[in-house]
Design a protein around this motif. Structure first.
Motif, PDB file in Angstrom:
ATOM      1  N   ASP A  15       0.858  -1.180   0.000  1.00 54.16           N
ATOM      2  CA  ASP A  15       0.000   0.000   0.000  1.00 54.16           C
ATOM      3  C   ASP A  15       0.902   1.240   0.000  1.00 54.16           C
ATOM      4  N   LEU A  16       0.381   2.363  -0.460  1.00 48.34           N
ATOM      5  CA  LEU A  16       1.169   3.596  -0.427  1.00 48.34           C
ATOM      6  C   LEU A  16       0.968   4.376   0.860  1.00 48.34           C
ATOM      7  N   SER A  17      -0.190   4.214   1.484  1.00 50.98           N
ATOM      8  CA  SER A  17      -0.503   4.967   2.705  1.00 50.98           C
ATOM      9  C   SER A  17      -0.615   4.012   3.889  1.00 50.98           C
ATOM     10  N   MET A  18       0.382   4.079   4.775  1.00 55.45           N
ATOM     11  CA  MET A  18       0.380   3.241   5.977  1.00 55.45           C
ATOM     12  C   MET A  18       0.725   4.101   7.180  1.00 55.45           C
ATOM     13  N   PRO A  19      -0.172   5.031   7.534  1.00 51.53           N
ATOM     14  CA  PRO A  19       0.117   5.966   8.623  1.00 51.53           C
ATOM     15  C   PRO A  19       0.026   5.310   9.994  1.00 51.53           C
ATOM     16  N   PRO A  20       0.687   5.920  11.009  1.00 48.77           N
ATOM     17  CA  PRO A  20       1.624   7.028  10.832  1.00 48.77           C
ATOM     18  C   PRO A  20       3.015   6.485  10.525  1.00 48.77           C
ATOM     19  N   GLY A  21       3.715   7.112   9.622  1.00 54.34           N
ATOM     20  CA  GLY A  21       5.055   6.651   9.297  1.00 54.34           C
ATOM     21  C   GLY A  21       5.508   7.110   7.928  1.00 54.34           C
ATOM     22  N   GLU A  22       6.506   6.432   7.431  1.00 54.42           N
ATOM     23  CA  GLU A  22       7.108   6.791   6.162  1.00 54.42           C
ATOM     24  C   GLU A  22       6.125   6.610   5.006  1.00 54.42           C
ATOM     25  N   SER A  23       6.129   7.531   4.075  1.00 55.50           N
ATOM     26  CA  SER A  23       5.284   7.425   2.888  1.00 55.50           C
ATOM     27  C   SER A  23       5.685   6.214   2.061  1.00 55.50           C
ATOM     28  N   GLY A  24       4.687   5.518   1.515  1.00 51.96           N
ATOM     29  CA  GLY A  24       4.968   4.359   0.682  1.00 51.96           C
ATOM     30  C   GLY A  24       5.758   4.709  -0.556  1.00 51.96           C
ATOM     31  N   LEU A  25       5.619   5.948  -1.030  1.00 47.93           N
ATOM     32  CA  LEU A  25       6.408   6.386  -2.185  1.00 47.93           C
ATOM     33  C   LEU A  25       7.898   6.373  -1.852  1.00 47.93           C
ATOM     34  N   ILE A  26       8.223   6.794  -0.640  1.00 49.41           N
ATOM     35  CA  ILE A  26       9.624   6.811  -0.208  1.00 49.41           C
ATOM     36  C   ILE A  26      10.117   5.393   0.054  1.00 49.41           C
ATOM     37  N   THR A  27       9.276   4.561   0.663  1.00 49.57           N
ATOM     38  CA  THR A  27       9.654   3.163   0.882  1.00 49.57           C
ATOM     39  C   THR A  27       9.929   2.477  -0.440  1.00 49.57           C
ATOM     40  N   THR A  28       9.093   2.734  -1.435  1.00 44.54           N
ATOM     41  CA  THR A  28       9.300   2.172  -2.772  1.00 44.54           C
ATOM     42  C   THR A  28      10.654   2.584  -3.328  1.00 44.54           C
ATOM     43  N   GLN A  29      10.952   3.857  -3.224  1.00 45.52           N
ATOM     44  CA  GLN A  29      12.218   4.376  -3.739  1.00 45.52           C
ATOM     45  C   GLN A  29      13.418   3.731  -3.039  1.00 45.52           C
ATOM     46  N   ARG A  30      13.342   3.651  -1.711  1.00 45.25           N
ATOM     47  CA  ARG A  30      14.479   3.113  -0.949  1.00 45.25           C
ATOM     48  C   ARG A  30      14.696   1.630  -1.247  1.00 45.25           C
ATOM     49  N   ILE A  31      13.607   0.867  -1.323  1.00 48.61           N
ATOM     50  CA  ILE A  31      13.737  -0.564  -1.594  1.00 48.61           C
ATOM     51  C   ILE A  31      14.252  -0.807  -2.999  1.00 48.61           C
TER      52      ILE A  31
END
Length: 218
Positions: free
Chosen positions: A54-70
């Protein structure tokens, strides 16, 4: 057999996805996570072939950023985004950041199954309800553009990128240390480096930065 990790902040959604995937002979759900940080840490452990996130898993890091880092650190992991966000901005950003597929949560199960069939062949797949224009494709494939606004964040170390969302969300040093399995002194050092590298002057500045650049889900 492809090992699948499911990341969503709702347990019943994870359960439903897992039930669907376990019926497919080529795929095995090996774990589930509920936020971006835990998702990255689980991928870091190894043995994950496909991530459905999912892209939205609050509260925490944005899924867009998690995607980029992974994608940056583990490019062999094939990322399928399963999201309620149907806005073109989210689709383009997710694909640009390394997602191989983007599926709407409102779509039938067949869309996710189609995505799985394509990503194992290293082929991209978008929901049949998504229309990508030439401009969208150029934005997705652009080497710059979307990344320009995140240059400061991308210059942070991996651990600093993990610490930033928790700091912005108001977690204490002790809480951050427990979540990332590091010492409180290490957290303090990372916080100082983050503020310095980003040219910020206060916690309020950091919160504004994180929200403006879509680094956190509140």
């Amino acid at each position: 057999m492809y090992n699948v990790l499911i990341a969503d902040d709702h347990a019943f959604i994870r359960s439903g996805i897992a039930s669907l995937i376990e019926k497919q002979p080529q795929f095995k759900v090996v774990d589930q996570t509920s936020n971006g940080t835990d998702t990255y840490l689980r991928v870091e452990q190894g043995d994950i072939d496909i991530l459905i996130m999912d892209l939205s898993m609050p509260p925490g890091e944005s899924g867009l950023i998690t995607t980029q880092r992974i994608h940056h650190k583990f490019p062999k992991v094939k990322i399928i985004i399963l999201s309620m966000h149907e806005e073109q901005e989210y689709i383009n950003n997710a694909m640009h950041n390394g997602a191989l597929s983007y599926i709407f949560k409102s779509s039938p199960d067949s869309e996710l199954l189609n995505a799985l069939k394509h990503v194992v062949l290293n082929q991209s797949y978008v929901d049949s309800n998504i229309i990508l224009t030439k401009s969208d494709i150029n934005e997705i494939n652009s080497a710059a553009g979307i990344d320009d606004n995140l240059k400061g964040f991308n210059d942070l170390s991996k651990r600093e990128q993990e610490v930033l969302p928790f700091v912005a969300l108001g977690y204490s040093n002790k809480e951050i240390a427990a979540k990332l399995y590091i010492s409180t002194k290490t957290v303090e050092a990372h916080k100082a480096h983050i503020v310095q590298k980003l040219g910020l002057h206060s916690h309020a500045d950091l919160v504004r930065y994180a929200i403006h650049h879509h680094l956190i889900d509140i």
